[in-house]
Structure formats: structure tokens, C-alpha cells
Design an enzyme around this catalytic site. Structure first.
Site, short mmCIF file in Angstrom:
data_model
loop_
_atom_site.label_atom_id
_atom_site.label_comp_id
_atom_site.label_asym_id
_atom_site.label_seq_id
_atom_site.Cartn_x
_atom_site.Cartn_y
_atom_site.Cartn_z
N SER A 141 0.86 -1.20 0.00
CA SER A 141 0.00 0.00 0.00
C SER A 141 0.89 1.23 0.00
O SER A 141 2.00 1.20 0.56
CB SER A 141 -0.86 0.02 1.26
OG SER A 141 -1.50 1.29 1.40
N TYR A 154 -1.83 0.33 10.41
CA TYR A 154 -2.06 -0.18 9.05
C TYR A 154 -0.84 0.12 8.17
O TYR A 154 -0.29 -0.76 7.50
CB TYR A 154 -3.33 0.44 8.45
CG TYR A 154 -3.50 0.08 6.99
CD1 TYR A 154 -3.73 -1.23 6.61
CD2 TYR A 154 -3.40 1.06 5.99
CE1 TYR A 154 -3.85 -1.58 5.27
CE2 TYR A 154 -3.52 0.72 4.65
CZ TYR A 154 -3.74 -0.59 4.29
OH TYR A 154 -3.85 -0.93 2.96
N PHE A 192 -12.68 -2.61 1.06
CA PHE A 192 -11.59 -2.07 1.88
C PHE A 192 -12.08 -1.02 2.89
O PHE A 192 -11.85 -1.10 4.09
CB PHE A 192 -10.49 -1.49 0.98
CG PHE A 192 -9.38 -0.83 1.73
CD1 PHE A 192 -8.34 -1.58 2.24
CD2 PHE A 192 -9.37 0.54 1.94
CE1 PHE A 192 -7.31 -0.98 2.96
CE2 PHE A 192 -8.35 1.16 2.65
CZ PHE A 192 -7.32 0.40 3.15
C1 8X3 Z 1 -4.85 1.91 1.19
C2 8X3 Z 1 -4.29 3.03 0.47
O1 8X3 Z 1 -4.47 5.52 0.08
O2 8X3 Z 1 -6.50 4.34 0.65
O3 8X3 Z 1 -4.03 0.80 1.09
O4 8X3 Z 1 -4.83 4.69 2.34
S1 8X3 Z 1 -5.07 4.48 0.91
#
Ligand code: 8X3
Length: 256
Positions: A141, A154, A192
Site C-alpha cells: 500500500s 495499518y 476495503f
Molecule cells: C490503502 C491506500 O491511500 O486508501 O491501502 O490509504 S489508501
């Protein structure tokens, strides 16, 4: 030289990026091992892919190393030789500042994003090295590179994912096994955000209003591209953001 990959295992294949990756790899002719906790979703995916794509379902919790090993040992012989491991399973939970975060959320992210990914990689890597053929693709990420408010644990788990891949690459030097991390920014059209906001659909949707995020297929295309490079080419890191997103820079508070 072309690679000779035939079988791919995708974790978190029941939705979002994992599902899109499975689709891409199915259309690229791969035999698939689909891993997730929700069996009905995987069954639906198999119905979509078969008979053109041969699939095998594994429902297990990647956080449990014994369960992972048993599940892999129980694979039918023609699914046992995993050439491509797509480490996609992972989640974000919560956006509170670290000082207000729920411990359970941290624990869940660390155990899934770090332990789960390590478990299955640890189980499959020796076979890849023995065969001198394989590719580990981690879904990281941008949060693993750029710290942002509320990203705390995270982001740290995704930094682990990123750095773990670099460590693997160092250890695999001299073998033909490749390692890549794809680091997506905002990806819509998946669970997500809903997971991150603990099922609060309004908050989850608000993240993506008035902008155009990436969709899971954009990331799946990157995965398919990485694995289809000639055998002597290893894409180590790809960072992919929606055009509407950028790293935010540093902040200053004059009250501290
Ligand atoms: C998530 C990326 O930019 O939405 O893995 O935080 S973001």
C-alpha cells in the site's frame, strides 16, 4: 526467456483486488488456488471460471500456521506446484489516531497483514527455490511508504510487507524466483473502506465521493504485467495511485 508459470495461488481471493487478480490470471491461462475465509464467495468465483480455468478452493485462516500447512499439504497433486503466490489478503481497521485506536484492530491488522502473509510465504518459498521457479507478489500500500493521520498500525503493516519483499529478494539472489510488491493507493469498488469503517457504509462511501479512485482491475493488471515479464526481469516495486491522489507532505502544529 519466457517464464513457465502454470499455477497461481491468490489469498483474499473472494473480493476486491484478490478477486480481480484471480480473474486476470484466469484469463491469462493460469490454474488457480483460491484462498479466503468465505467459501460461498469462492464457490461463486469458481462457477464463473470453470470449465475454462481449473480452480481449487482453500478456506483457511492464514493467521494459523498449522492450518495453512495442512491446507497446502492437502492440495490435489496437480495444484501442489505453486508458481505464483499473490499475497493479497489484508485489511485496514479504524482511522482513529494511535492514542485512541482499538487494540483489537491493531492486533487484527498485524496478525493478518504480517503474520498471515509470512505464514503462507514461509510454507511456499522452499518449493519455489527447489524448483528454481516462482514469483511472490505482495499487495502492499502507499500507506507503507507515506504516513498519514489515522494510518498508524495499518501503514506499519504495509511497510513490513514492502520491506519483507526486499529482504526476500536479497535472500533469493542466485535463484530464478522473483519478488514484487505492488503498492496501491485509493481503490474503490471493494470492501476495503467498509471494513476500515467497521461496516459503516455512509463513512465508507464518503471516502470516494467526488473523486475517481483506482478500481481493483487496475491493480490486477499490474500483477498480470509483473508475472508476464520475461524470466530475467524482476519488477521489485510498483506504486500506483489514482490521478486524484498524491503524498501529502509534512504537517506542523504550533500548539504542541
Ligand atoms: C490503502 C491506500 O491511500 O486508501 O491501502 O490509504 S489508501
Amino acid at each position: 526467456m519466457e517464464n513457465e508459470y502454470k499455477t497461481a495461488l491468490v489469498t483474499g481471493a473472494s473480493s476486491g483486488i484478490g478477486r480481480a487478480v484471480a480473474k486476470q490470471l484466469a484469463s491469462a491461462g493460469y490454474r488457480l488456488v483460491l484462498v479466503a475465509r468465505r467459501e460461498e464467495r469462492l464457490q461463486a468465483l469458481v462457477k464463473e471460471f470453470e470449465p475454462k480455468t481449473r480452480c481449487h478452493i482453500l478456506t483457511c485462516d492464514l493467521r494459523e500456521s498449522e492450518a495453512v500447512r495442512c491446507a497446502l499439504d492437502g492440495l490435489p497433486p496437480d495444484f501442489r506446484t505453486i508458481d505464483v503466490l499473490v499475497n493479497n489478503a489484508g485489511l485496514a481497521a479504524g482511522t482513529e489516531p494511535a492514542q485512541n485506536a482499538e487494540w483489537n484492530d491493531w492486533e487484527e491488522m498485524i496478525s493478518t497483514n504480517c503474520m498471515g502473509l509470512s505464514n503462507i510465504t514461509h510454507a511456499l518459498l522452499p518449493g519455489m527455490v527447489e524448483r528454481n521457479r516462482g514469483h511472490v507478489i505482495n499487495i502492499g500500500s502507499v500507506a507503507g511508504t507515506y504516513a498519514y493521520r489515522g494510518g498508524n498500525a495499518y501503514g506499519a503493516t504495509k511497510a513490513f510487507v514492502e520491506h519483507f519483499a526486499r529482504g526476500l529478494k536479497a535472500d533469493l539472489l542466485g535463484t530464478a524466483v522473483r519478488v514484487s510488491t505492488i503498492a496501491p493507493g485509493m481503490v474503490g469498488d471493494c470492501e476495503f473502506s467498509l471494513v476500515r469503517y467497521r461496516g459503516d457504509a455512509e463513512k465508507a462511501e464518503a471516502v470516494y465521493t467526488d473523486l475517481e479512485p483506482l478500481d481493483p482491475s487496475a491493480i490486477a493488471e499490474c500483477v498480470a504485467w509483473c508475472v508476464s515479464r520475461p524470466a530475467h526481469v524482476n519488477i521489485l516495486h510498483m506504486e500506483v495511485m489514482a490521478t486524484c491522489q498524491a503524498p501529502g507532505g509534512l504537517s506542523v502544529s504550533k500548539t504542541a
